[in-house]
Motif scaffolding. Structure first.
Motif, short mmCIF file in Angstrom:
data_model
loop_
_atom_site.label_atom_id
_atom_site.label_comp_id
_atom_site.label_asym_id
_atom_site.label_seq_id
_atom_site.Cartn_x
_atom_site.Cartn_y
_atom_site.Cartn_z
N LEU A 67 -13.16 -14.34 -3.62
CA LEU A 67 -14.41 -14.32 -2.84
C LEU A 67 -14.90 -12.90 -2.59
CD1 LEU A 67 -13.78 -17.04 -0.07
CD2 LEU A 67 -15.48 -17.14 -1.93
N ASP A 68 -16.21 -12.71 -2.77
CA ASP A 68 -16.83 -11.40 -2.52
C ASP A 68 -17.38 -11.27 -1.10
OD1 ASP A 68 -16.40 -10.58 -5.14
OD2 ASP A 68 -18.34 -11.37 -5.83
N LEU A 69 -17.81 -12.41 -0.54
CA LEU A 69 -18.53 -12.36 0.74
C LEU A 69 -18.30 -13.66 1.51
CD1 LEU A 69 -20.81 -11.08 2.58
CD2 LEU A 69 -22.46 -12.30 1.14
N ILE A 70 -18.13 -13.53 2.83
CA ILE A 70 -18.02 -14.71 3.70
C ILE A 70 -19.05 -14.56 4.82
CG2 ILE A 70 -16.56 -16.01 5.30
CD1 ILE A 70 -14.11 -14.94 3.80
N PHE A 118 -27.39 -22.10 8.98
CA PHE A 118 -26.89 -22.35 7.62
C PHE A 118 -27.95 -21.95 6.58
CE2 PHE A 118 -26.20 -25.23 3.94
CZ PHE A 118 -24.96 -24.75 3.54
N VAL A 119 -29.20 -22.31 6.81
CA VAL A 119 -30.25 -21.95 5.84
C VAL A 119 -30.46 -20.42 5.83
CG1 VAL A 119 -32.64 -22.32 5.13
CG2 VAL A 119 -31.34 -24.21 6.10
N TYR A 120 -30.40 -19.79 7.01
CA TYR A 120 -30.45 -18.32 7.05
C TYR A 120 -29.29 -17.73 6.23
CZ TYR A 120 -34.07 -17.15 10.57
OH TYR A 120 -35.26 -16.93 11.24
N GLY A 121 -28.12 -18.34 6.36
CA GLY A 121 -26.94 -17.85 5.64
C GLY A 121 -27.09 -18.01 4.14
N LEU A 122 -27.65 -19.14 3.72
CA LEU A 122 -27.88 -19.37 2.28
C LEU A 122 -28.84 -18.31 1.73
CD1 LEU A 122 -28.40 -23.26 2.09
CD2 LEU A 122 -26.34 -21.98 1.48
N ILE A 128 -26.25 -12.14 -4.05
CA ILE A 128 -25.79 -12.51 -5.41
C ILE A 128 -26.93 -12.29 -6.41
CG2 ILE A 128 -24.87 -14.37 -6.86
CD1 ILE A 128 -23.74 -15.59 -4.21
N GLY A 129 -28.12 -12.68 -6.00
CA GLY A 129 -29.28 -12.53 -6.90
C GLY A 129 -29.53 -11.08 -7.27
N SER A 130 -29.24 -10.17 -6.34
CA SER A 130 -29.48 -8.75 -6.61
C SER A 130 -28.39 -8.13 -7.47
CB SER A 130 -29.53 -7.98 -5.28
OG SER A 130 -28.23 -7.94 -4.71
N GLY A 131 -27.29 -8.85 -7.64
CA GLY A 131 -26.19 -8.32 -8.44
C GLY A 131 -25.12 -7.61 -7.62
N MET A 132 -25.31 -7.52 -6.31
CA MET A 132 -24.33 -6.80 -5.48
C MET A 132 -23.00 -7.56 -5.43
SD MET A 132 -24.81 -5.21 -1.73
CE MET A 132 -23.45 -4.74 -0.70
N TYR A 133 -23.08 -8.88 -5.31
CA TYR A 133 -21.88 -9.72 -5.31
C TYR A 133 -22.03 -10.84 -6.33
CZ TYR A 133 -20.66 -7.53 -0.83
OH TYR A 133 -20.35 -6.63 0.15
N ASN A 134 -20.88 -11.39 -6.77
CA ASN A 134 -20.93 -12.51 -7.71
C ASN A 134 -20.82 -13.87 -7.05
OD1 ASN A 134 -21.22 -11.08 -10.16
ND2 ASN A 134 -19.06 -10.47 -10.04
N ASN A 135 -20.25 -13.91 -5.85
CA ASN A 135 -20.11 -15.21 -5.19
C ASN A 135 -20.06 -15.00 -3.68
OD1 ASN A 135 -17.30 -14.89 -4.18
ND2 ASN A 135 -16.87 -14.72 -6.36
N ALA A 136 -20.23 -16.09 -2.95
CA ALA A 136 -20.15 -16.02 -1.48
C ALA A 136 -19.76 -17.38 -0.94
CB ALA A 136 -21.50 -15.61 -0.89
N LEU A 137 -19.01 -17.34 0.16
CA LEU A 137 -18.70 -18.55 0.92
C LEU A 137 -19.63 -18.56 2.13
CD1 LEU A 137 -16.85 -20.94 1.90
CD2 LEU A 137 -15.31 -19.19 2.84
N VAL A 138 -20.45 -19.60 2.22
CA VAL A 138 -21.37 -19.71 3.36
C VAL A 138 -21.00 -20.96 4.14
CG1 VAL A 138 -23.77 -19.95 4.10
CG2 VAL A 138 -23.23 -18.60 2.06
N ALA A 167 -19.18 -26.25 4.35
CA ALA A 167 -19.04 -25.00 3.59
C ALA A 167 -19.58 -25.17 2.18
CB ALA A 167 -17.56 -24.60 3.53
N VAL A 168 -20.17 -24.11 1.66
CA VAL A 168 -20.57 -24.09 0.24
C VAL A 168 -20.16 -22.75 -0.36
CG1 VAL A 168 -22.53 -25.69 0.47
CG2 VAL A 168 -22.92 -23.24 0.75
N ILE A 169 -19.89 -22.79 -1.66
CA ILE A 169 -19.68 -21.55 -2.41
C ILE A 169 -20.94 -21.33 -3.25
CG2 ILE A 169 -18.22 -20.31 -4.05
CD1 ILE A 169 -16.42 -21.23 -1.91
N LEU A 170 -21.49 -20.14 -3.16
CA LEU A 170 -22.66 -19.81 -3.97
C LEU A 170 -22.24 -18.92 -5.14
CD1 LEU A 170 -25.52 -18.97 -1.41
CD2 LEU A 170 -24.63 -21.18 -2.15
N GLY A 171 -22.90 -19.11 -6.25
CA GLY A 171 -22.63 -18.29 -7.42
C GLY A 171 -23.77 -18.42 -8.41
#
Ligand code: UT7
Length: 329
Positions: free
Chosen positions: A77-80, A119-123, A130-140, A167-171
């Motif tokens: 995980l890159d971000l929580i 939750f929507v703010y977190g998404l 992730i979209g900017s390329g700073m991280y590859n995944n996140a747990l929200v 919980a969701v994982i974004l990628g």
């Protein structure tokens, strides 16, 4: 969404505590009845955290399932981000406590406070990282233990709330899929309609604040109801427009689960049949930041969402805040 790469949900998990508090139980605690609660809110029961459970414990259970469904381990995980208004403690953040419990050693971690819209703010926040390329995944995670800040002698509020975590994982996802739009907003002027007054730097905890019951949720239900009906309409409209979609495109509507009457008014405006709307307020009540992810994850687990479906989420709550998003599953 203007991101370098498409971002979507690649794993899901949810958790509600075992203990169930029914309307019949509440009838023994305050002057209320099942008929009033069901007809005014749609709620039949809610789950309540055990004495030894805090928000991070609920988060942990949901996070483990989400990681498993994404086929990932915590150290990847890159971000929580934990959206909550009932953190274990002011600090360290619940996200940091969770990072340690999971062993997510390389993940950055922080909490986000936007009440039921959290939750929507977190998404939105994580998908931009992730979209900017700073991280590859996140747990929200959206998680709350509202039972800890609920006055169980106040019938106006105690029938409304429950505890849980989603919980969701974004990628990165294939082109054409993932988040298509976000519409976030705030109306700080309405902040006093829904608040927890004491315990912060304005009114630190004291014997007086405890005796005055100022560590409990206060809500002007009627005014929040009007706000909710209004922003459910405007936020969903704006999110659809930004995504280049119309209400006819919606395959599944996942609204914040606060009150069945608020959900029904949005359904009517969006001209949606029941089969396209997720409702679980009857089982979990209003779980604040956990409400939308509990609805989303439960719908996914029930096989109600298939690849390519257009999902519309919308939340509203304290702040006042709102957040809506269009997602291609
Ligand atoms: O997630 C954050 C966002 N929060 C929300 O979305 C909540 C929005 N608001 C609501 O969902 C509704 O306003 C409530 C469910 C909180 C209240 O429903 P309402 O139809 O607005 O009822 P009300 O507050 O106007 O109260 C009607 C009556 C009152 O009695 P009087 O003054 O008319 O004699 C209340 O005292 O119902 C009474 N009442 C109750 N009666 C039995 C309030 N709570 C209860 C109760 N049992 N639990």
């Amino acid at each position: 969404m203007n991101t370098l790469r498409p971002v979507g949900i690649i794993g899901t998990g949810m958790y509600v505590p075992e203990k169930v508090l029914t309307n019949a139980d509440l009838e023994k605690m305050v002057d209320t009845n099942d008929e009033w609660i069901v007809s005014r809110t749609g709620i039949r029961e809610r789950h309540i955290a055990a004495d030894d459970q805090a928000t991070s414990d609920l988060c942990y259970e949901a996070a483990v399932k989400a990681l498993e469904s994404a086929g990932m381990t915590a150290d990847q995980l890159d971000l929580i981000i934990v959206a909550t208004i009932t953190p274990d403690t002011f600090f360290p953040s619940t996200a940091c406590i969770l990072q340690d419990k999971l062993g997510a050693k390389k993940a950055a971690a922080f909490d986000l406070s936007a009440a039921c819209s959290g939750f929507v703010y977190g998404l939105a926040t994580a998908s931009n990282f992730i979209g900017s390329g700073m991280y590859n995944n996140a747990l929200v995670i959206g998680a709350d233990c509202l039972s800890r800040i609920t006055d169980y002698t106040d019938r106006n509020t105690c029938v409304l709330f429950g505890d849980g975590a989603g919980a969701v994982i974004l990628g990165e996802v294939p082109e054409g899929r993932g988040f298509q739009s976000f519409d976030l907003g705030a109306e700080g002027a309405g902040g006093t309609l829904l608040k927890l007054e004491a315990g912060g730097s304005r009114m630190p905890a004291s014997v007086e604040t405890v005796e005055g019951k100022k560590h409990y949720i206060y809500m002007n239900g009627r005014e929040v109801f009007k706000f909710a009906v209004r922003v459910m309409n405007t936020a969903t409209g704006d999110a659809l427009k930004k995504a280049g979609k119309t209400k006819e495109d919606i395959d599944l509507f996942v609204p914040h689960q606060a009150n069945i009457r608020i959900i029904q008014s949005a359904m009517e405006r969006l001209e949606l049949s029941e089969s396209k709307v997720v409702v679980n307020v009857d089982k979990y009540a209003n779980t604040s930041a956990a409400s939308i992810p509990l609805a989303l994850v439960e719908a996914a687990e029930q096989g109600r969402i298939k690849e390519g479906d257009c999902v519309l989420m919308v939340g509203f709550g304290g702040g006042l805040t709102w957040g809506a998003s269009v997602l291609i599953w």
